[in-house]
Every structure is written in structure tokens, then in C-alpha cells.
Design a protein around this motif. Structure first.
Motif, PDB file in Angstrom:
ATOM      1  N   GLY A  39     -35.872   9.573 -21.594  1.00  0.00           N
ATOM      2  CA  GLY A  39     -36.552  10.859 -21.693  1.00  0.00           C
ATOM      3  C   GLY A  39     -37.598  11.042 -20.604  1.00  0.00           C
ATOM      4  O   GLY A  39     -38.741  10.612 -20.755  1.00  0.00           O
ATOM      5  N   GLU A  83     -38.724  13.746 -20.035  1.00  0.00           N
ATOM      6  CA  GLU A  83     -39.577  14.717 -20.727  1.00  0.00           C
ATOM      7  C   GLU A  83     -39.345  14.538 -22.222  1.00  0.00           C
ATOM      8  O   GLU A  83     -38.220  14.322 -22.656  1.00  0.00           O
ATOM      9  N   SER A 139     -35.904  27.759 -20.181  1.00  0.00           N
ATOM     10  CA  SER A 139     -35.611  26.326 -20.283  1.00  0.00           C
ATOM     11  C   SER A 139     -34.867  25.776 -19.075  1.00  0.00           C
ATOM     12  O   SER A 139     -34.550  24.581 -19.026  1.00  0.00           O
ATOM     13  N   VAL A 194     -37.277  19.312 -14.667  1.00  0.00           N
ATOM     14  CA  VAL A 194     -38.119  18.411 -15.451  1.00  0.00           C
ATOM     15  C   VAL A 194     -39.370  18.084 -14.651  1.00  0.00           C
ATOM     16  O   VAL A 194     -39.292  17.690 -13.484  1.00  0.00           O
ATOM     17  N   SER A 223     -27.742  20.269 -20.200  1.00  0.00           N
ATOM     18  CA  SER A 223     -28.158  19.611 -21.448  1.00  0.00           C
ATOM     19  C   SER A 223     -29.656  19.773 -21.677  1.00  0.00           C
ATOM     20  O   SER A 223     -30.114  19.909 -22.811  1.00  0.00           O
ATOM     21  N   LYS A 224     -30.430  19.780 -20.596  1.00  0.00           N
ATOM     22  CA  LYS A 224     -31.881  19.975 -20.759  1.00  0.00           C
ATOM     23  C   LYS A 224     -32.176  21.369 -21.303  1.00  0.00           C
ATOM     24  O   LYS A 224     -33.124  21.562 -22.076  1.00  0.00           O
ATOM     25  N   ARG A 235     -34.173  21.775 -24.738  1.00  0.00           N
ATOM     26  CA  ARG A 235     -35.448  22.491 -24.721  1.00  0.00           C
ATOM     27  C   ARG A 235     -35.409  23.738 -25.609  1.00  0.00           C
ATOM     28  O   ARG A 235     -36.425  24.142 -26.170  1.00  0.00           O
ATOM     29  N   VAL A 281     -35.430  14.626 -23.000  1.00  0.00           N
ATOM     30  CA  VAL A 281     -34.830  15.515 -22.009  1.00  0.00           C
ATOM     31  C   VAL A 281     -34.715  14.818 -20.662  1.00  0.00           C
ATOM     32  O   VAL A 281     -35.680  14.228 -20.171  1.00  0.00           O
ATOM     33  N   ASN A 282     -33.526  14.918 -20.094  1.00  0.00           N
ATOM     34  CA  ASN A 282     -33.243  14.370 -18.769  1.00  0.00           C
ATOM     35  C   ASN A 282     -32.445  15.417 -18.008  1.00  0.00           C
ATOM     36  O   ASN A 282     -31.870  16.323 -18.602  1.00  0.00           O
ATOM     37  N   GLU A 283     -32.377  15.296 -16.697  1.00  0.00           N
ATOM     38  CA  GLU A 283     -31.654  16.289 -15.905  1.00  0.00           C
ATOM     39  C   GLU A 283     -30.159  16.296 -16.200  1.00  0.00           C
ATOM     40  O   GLU A 283     -29.508  17.326 -16.106  1.00  0.00           O
ATOM     41  N   SER A 331     -29.356  14.581 -22.560  1.00  0.00           N
ATOM     42  CA  SER A 331     -30.487  14.726 -23.472  1.00  0.00           C
ATOM     43  C   SER A 331     -30.062  14.299 -24.870  1.00  0.00           C
ATOM     44  O   SER A 331     -28.858  14.201 -25.169  1.00  0.00           O
TER      45      SER A 331
END
Length: 358
Positions: free
Chosen positions: A139, A141, A175, A179, A265-266, A270, A283-285, A288
Motif C-alpha cells: 500500500g 497509499e 480518484s 499516488v 485499480s487505484k 479510492r 492502494v497501489n498504481e 489494490s
């Protein structure tokens, strides 16, 4: 939008179903106000309720299993929330920094492992797992649900919290940003102690941290003056907001884990974390993870977001069949950090599941 009309027509049914998060108007006022408050006095001011009423509400909510958590910027503190998905049923031992283990059922049988890990030990944490993961998410984020979420609505007439759709397009659009990565700040063992106990309850007093440090970790606590200095100068800048956690009857709404893959996916993570019954988002690029307990009436929102973002659920919607929780830190980990200014290797301490978990 037909989905909204359907939900509005079914508020009374949702309220009776047991699949609802029930709150009085005062309880809702308090929860909305805790999000951006660092003290109970500030909650009282924002909610426009007497201090004694706020205290009574918080005690009642806590007695019903609701938690209020200090949510730090983990990246500033040099920490990462991580998730690993392992094929097969859980086996006994998991490394230090493991916080949760899940027995999962989706497109197969899996074990989910959630951890809060020093950033420079993430690879070592994954390598210390009992089996090699088929998927991992780090993560960059971290987000936790808060009552101020833009896809959250309180229906005072029925005393329930439900998903809201009117801002969905705006939330999806907002969203899509990258990140954010913040420069890590040094935190010492005093900061770690304060953050540890405030993550459990956001309004834990420093005087309580002083006594808890000895009873929980068996270590002589720092002076209250030193903790006060560290809180003002080190811990406060780490604070993002306060998150709220709750659960409804698991027999009516099983907990779920969503492992999302793909460039959007982020966006999905989000977006959904702004709706009730979605509790945590890593959250990842590129991937997630969402932890949730979504009743059936949440399905239109969930699948609309998944369709809009076109993310992949490679392992299906993972149902939590059983779960176990662990304390994030051990006495040895705290003492080692205090004495050496570095974190213990994850393999040093093993978290064991109960014998009947195998």
C-alpha cells in the motif's frame, strides 16, 4: 438513476434487515465530528453537543464494538500496509508485523495475510511467510472509511447508514490522480508508542500511554513531558484523520476481500472506500486491496464501480470464512527499536494461529 430510487424505496426494509449500521442522530453527529478532531473537546464543538453527551455516545458506541482510530500517513512514518494472498488453507506461523490472517474462499481456497511493515523490510516480510504468495500488494497509499465519505449517507428517518450515488461520477473522476509519495520522517520509539495506542483509540490520552507502555510492553515509559513534546512535534504531523470501524452480523453479510488488478485499480479502491461497509483500502498504481463487509444492497454500487473502471478480480470476490487478529508489535520489537533505532527482522518473531485453525 433507477438504483437510487430502488434504494430509497427500501430504506425501511434495510433498517429491519439486520444488514444495517444503526445510529441515532446524535451518534451520527459525533462520528462525523471525530474524523477531523484530535480531542473529545473538539468533537463536542464540531457536533454542537455537550461534552458529557459526547462521552456517553462514545462509550455506548465502543460497547457496541465500534472503533475510532488515528490514521497516520504511514509513508511519512516509514511503514507500509501490505497484503499477501497464499494458495491453500492457513497454516500456523506468520511473521512479526502480521496483523490479520484470513481463511478465504473465491476461485479456490486461499489465505490472506495483512501486515503493517517497516518499508525497508517489506520483501523480507513476504519472504518470511510460510508459503510463497501468489499475489502481493504494497500500500503506497492507505485509506480507511470515514463517515464523511462522499458515497456515504445517513438516513435520519430510519437511523441507518447507506451508500449514496449522487457524487459517484465526481468521486470516480477525482480518484484518477497519481499516488502521492511523501518524504519519510524519522520516528523514534516514543513516537511509535503514541501512534500504536492512538491507532487503537484515537483519543487515548498521553497519561494512558504512559501507563499502557509498561503493562502492554513491559518497558519503562518515557516521561509525560517527553511524550507531550513528541506528540506535538513528531506525531501530530503524521496524523491524517480518524477512521471509524464497525461490523454487522457476519451471518447476514460475510466479510470480503477484493484483490484488484489493472491500471484503474487505484480508482476503484479510492472510490469504494468512500462508501459504508468498505473498511480499509491499500492502494497501489497497479493493484489494490479492499477489506469490506458488503450487504447485498451494496452490490449495485460495487459492480457499477468495477464495470466503470474495468478492473480485474483475478481471484474472484474472496469471502472471509474465518479470521484471526494479532497485535502489530511485540514487547521485543518495541525494546529493540528503543535500544537500536531499527526494526526487528520479521522472521525473529512468529505469530501462531490456534491449534484448531489448521
Amino acid at each position: 438513476m433507477p438504483v437510487v430510487a430502488l434504494l430509497e424505496g427500501w430504506y425501511a426494509s434495510i433498517a429491519r434487515s439486520g444488514e444495517a449500521f444503526r445510529l441515532t442522530p446524535n451518534e451520527w453527529k459525533v462520528l462525523v465530528s471525530v474524523v477531523n478532531s484530535t480531542t473529545v473537546s473538539r468533537v463536542s464543538e464540531q457536533a454542537k453537543l455537550p461534552y458529557s453527551t459526547v462521552i456517553d455516545v462514545m462509550r455506548r458506541l465502543s460497547g457496541n464494538g465500534l472503533g475510532i482510530h488515528f490514521i497516520p500517513y504511514f509513508d511519512l512514518a516509514g511503514l507500509r500496509k501490505v497484503f499477501a494472498l497464499i494458495e491453500g488453507a492457513p497454516i500456523s506461523g506468520y511473521p512479526l508485523y502480521t496483523t490479520n490472517v484470513y481463511r478465504l474462499i473465491g476461485r479456490g481456497f486461499f489465505t490472506g495475510v495483512l501486515g503493517l511493515v517497516p518499508d525497508y523490510l517489506v520483501n523480507e516480510f513476504f519472504a518470511s511467510l510460510p508459503r510463497e504468495p501468489v499475489a502481493t500488494v504494497v500500500g503506497d497509499e492507505y485509506r480507511h472509511w470515514a463517515p464523511t465519505g462522499r458515497l456515504t449517507r445517513y438516513v435520519a428517518a430510519h437511523g441507518i447508514v447507506v451508500p449514496a450515488y449522487d457524487q459517484l461520477e465526481d468521486v470516480l473522476y477525482a480518484s484518477r490522480g497519481p499516488v502521492t509519495r511523501r518524504e519519510k520522517k524519522w520516528v523514534d520509539w516514543v513516537d511509535v508508542l503514541i501512534v500504536y495506542f492512538k491507532m487503537k483509540y484515537a483519543f487515548t490520552k498521553l497519561s494512558d500511554v504512559y501507563s499502557l507502555a509498561k503493562s502492554v510492553f513491559g518497558t519503562a515509559p518515557p516521561s509525560r513531558q517527553l511524550m507531550s513534546y513528541h506528540y506535538r512535534t513528531h506525531v501530530s504531523p503524521l496524523w491524517s484523520y480518524n477512521g471509524v470501524s464497525f461490523r454487522i452480523d457476519r451471518h447476514l453479510a460475510p466479510e470480503r476481500v477484493y484483490v484488484l488488478r489493472g491500471n484503474a485499480s487505484k480508482v476503484a479502491a479510492r472510490t469504494l472506500i468512500e462508501a459504508p461497509f468498505f473498511f480499509e483500502a491499500l492502494v497501489n498504481e497497479e493493484s489494490s486491496v479492499l477489506l469490506a463487509q458488503t450487504p447485498c444492497y451494496m452490490s449495485p454500487l460495487v459492480y457499477r464501480v468495477l464495470a466503470e473502471t474495468r478492473v480485474d478480480l483475478p481471484y474472484g470476490e474472496l469471502l472471509v470464512a474465518e479470521s484471526w487478529s494479532f497485535e502489530w508489535l511485540t514487547s521485543d520489537a518495541v525494546k529493540h527499536y528503543r535500544d537500536h533505532n531499527e526494526w526487528l527482522h520479521p522472521s525473529v518473531s512468529v505469530r501462531m494461529l490456534p491449534p484448531d485453525a489448521k
